[in-house]
Design an enzyme around this catalytic site. Structure first.
Site, PDB file in Angstrom:
ATOM      1  CE  LYS A 147      -6.310   2.666   7.324  1.00 18.14           C
ATOM      2  NZ  LYS A 147      -5.083   3.089   6.633  1.00 18.14           N
ATOM      3  CD  GLU A 153      -2.503   1.402   2.669  1.00 20.63           C
ATOM      4  OE1 GLU A 153      -2.679   0.379   3.379  1.00 20.63           O
ATOM      5  OE2 GLU A 153      -2.888   2.531   3.012  1.00 20.63           O
ATOM      6  NE  ARG A 190      -0.653   8.965   4.984  1.00 22.34           N
ATOM      7  CZ  ARG A 190      -0.508   8.069   5.946  1.00 22.34           C
ATOM      8  NH1 ARG A 190       0.503   8.155   6.776  1.00 22.34           N
ATOM      9  NH2 ARG A 190      -1.363   7.084   6.065  1.00 22.34           N
TER      10      ARG A 190
HETATM   11  C1  3PG Z   1      -2.061   4.244   7.723  1.00 23.38           C
HETATM   12  O1  3PG Z   1      -1.982   5.103   6.891  1.00 23.38           O
HETATM   13  O2  3PG Z   1      -2.721   3.238   7.526  1.00 23.38           O
HETATM   14  C2  3PG Z   1      -1.402   4.457   9.016  1.00 23.38           C
HETATM   15  O3  3PG Z   1      -0.907   5.741   9.133  1.00 23.38           O
HETATM   16  C3  3PG Z   1      -0.299   3.515   9.272  1.00 23.38           C
HETATM   17  O4  3PG Z   1      -0.184   3.522  10.617  1.00 23.38           O
HETATM   18  P1  3PG Z   1       1.210   3.209  11.337  1.00 23.38           P
HETATM   19  O5  3PG Z   1       2.182   4.240  10.817  1.00 23.38           O
HETATM   20  O6  3PG Z   1       0.914   3.371  12.802  1.00 23.38           O
HETATM   21  O7  3PG Z   1       1.610   1.810  10.952  1.00 23.38           O
END
Ligand code: 3PG
Length: 211
Positions: A132, A45, A49
Site C-alpha cells: 500500500k 477493507e 478505528r
Molecule cells: C487509509 O486508512 O487507508 C486511509 O486513511 C484512507 O485514506 P482516505 O480517507 O484519504 O481515502
C-alpha cells in the site's frame, strides 16, 4: 493471469478500487457491504478505528461475494483480533518486523504500507512485493510513485490516502498500480445506499488492471 499469482495480487486485481470503511454502527454493515458488492466492489477493507470494527467484519463476512479484510493493523495483537473476526486479508499503514513475521506465520494476504525506498527495501527483505503506498497524495503523489517504480519495478502498489473519485483514474493509469484504496465511497454518517451504489458502480468500471 499466471497460475502462481500470489493471493494478495489476485485480490488487488479483483476490482480497481478497495473501499476503506470506517463504520460506527453495526446495523449499517450488511447493507453497505451488499450495496458495494452488488455494484462491483467485492474487496472491502474495514479499518480498526471504530469500536464496532471487528463486529462489522463478522457481519460483512455474511454477505455473499464480499471479500472482507481488516485495515489499520499495526501490531500482532490487532492481527490476532482481526483473524479471529474472520478477516480475509490484512492492510497496514506501515510495516514492523513483529507485524511482518506474525502475518507471514498466519499465511494471510497482506498489504503493508510504504512511503519510501527504505520502506520498500525492508518489506522486500521480508519477502513482500505488494504494497500500500500511504499516504499516497501527501507522500508526493503520482510523481513520487513513478520515481519509486524505477528501482522497484518488480513491486506492485495500492495507493491510498487522498485518493478520490476525481484522481483515482490517474493513479490507476500507472502500470505498477493494480488498484487504489479510499474512504470516499462510504462517507461518514448515516449511509445513503443509493449514493454509495452509484459511486461504487462508477469506481468499479475505472480503468485499472483488474482481470
Ligand atoms: C487509509 O486508512 O487507508 C486511509 O486513511 C484512507 O485514506 P482516505 O480517507 O484519504 O481515502
Amino acid at each position: 493471469m499466471s497460475g502462481d499469482m500470489q493471493p494478495i495480487e489476485k485480490l488487488m486485481r479483483t476490482a480497481p478500487v478497495i473501499p476503506v470503511l470506517v463504520i460506527d454502527d453495526i446495523a449499517d454493515a450488511r447493507p453497505i457491504a451488499q450495496t458495494l458488492v452488488a455494484n462491483g466492489l467485492r474487496v472491502l477493507e474495514v479499518v480498526l478505528r471504530t469500536e464496532a470494527a471487528l463486529d462489522i467484519i463478522r457481519e460483512m463476512r455474511k454477505v455473499d461475494g464480499a471479500i472482507v479484510g481488516a485495515g489499520t493493523i499495526t501490531n500482532p495483537d490487532n492481527l490476532d483480533a482481526a483473524l479471529l473476526a474472520g478477516a480475509e486479508f490484512i492492510v497496514s499503514p506501515g510495516l514492523t518486523e513483529d507485524l511482518g513475521k506474525a502475518v507471514l506465520s498466519a499465511k494471510i494476504p497482506f498489504l503493508p504500507g510504504i512511503a519510501s525506498a527504505s520502506d520498500i527495501m525492508r518489506g522486500m527483505d521480508m519477502g513482500f512485493r505488494h504494497f500500500k503506498f500511504f499516504p499516497a497524495e501527501a507522500s508526493g503523489g503520482i510523481p513520487s510513485l513513478k520515481a519509486l517504480s524505477g528501482p522497484f519495478g518488480q513491486c506492485l502498489f495500492c495507493p491510498t490516502g487522498g485518493i478520490n473519485a476525481k484522481n483515482a483514474v490517474d493513479w490507476l493509469a500507472l502500470k505498477n498500480v493494480l488498484c487504489v484504496g479510499g474512504s470516499w465511497l462510504v462517507p461518514k454518517g448515516s449511509p445513503d445506499l443509493d449514493l454509495i451504489g452509484n459511486t461504487a458502480r462508477t469506481a468499479s468500471t475505472m480503468n485499472g488492471h483488474a482481470e
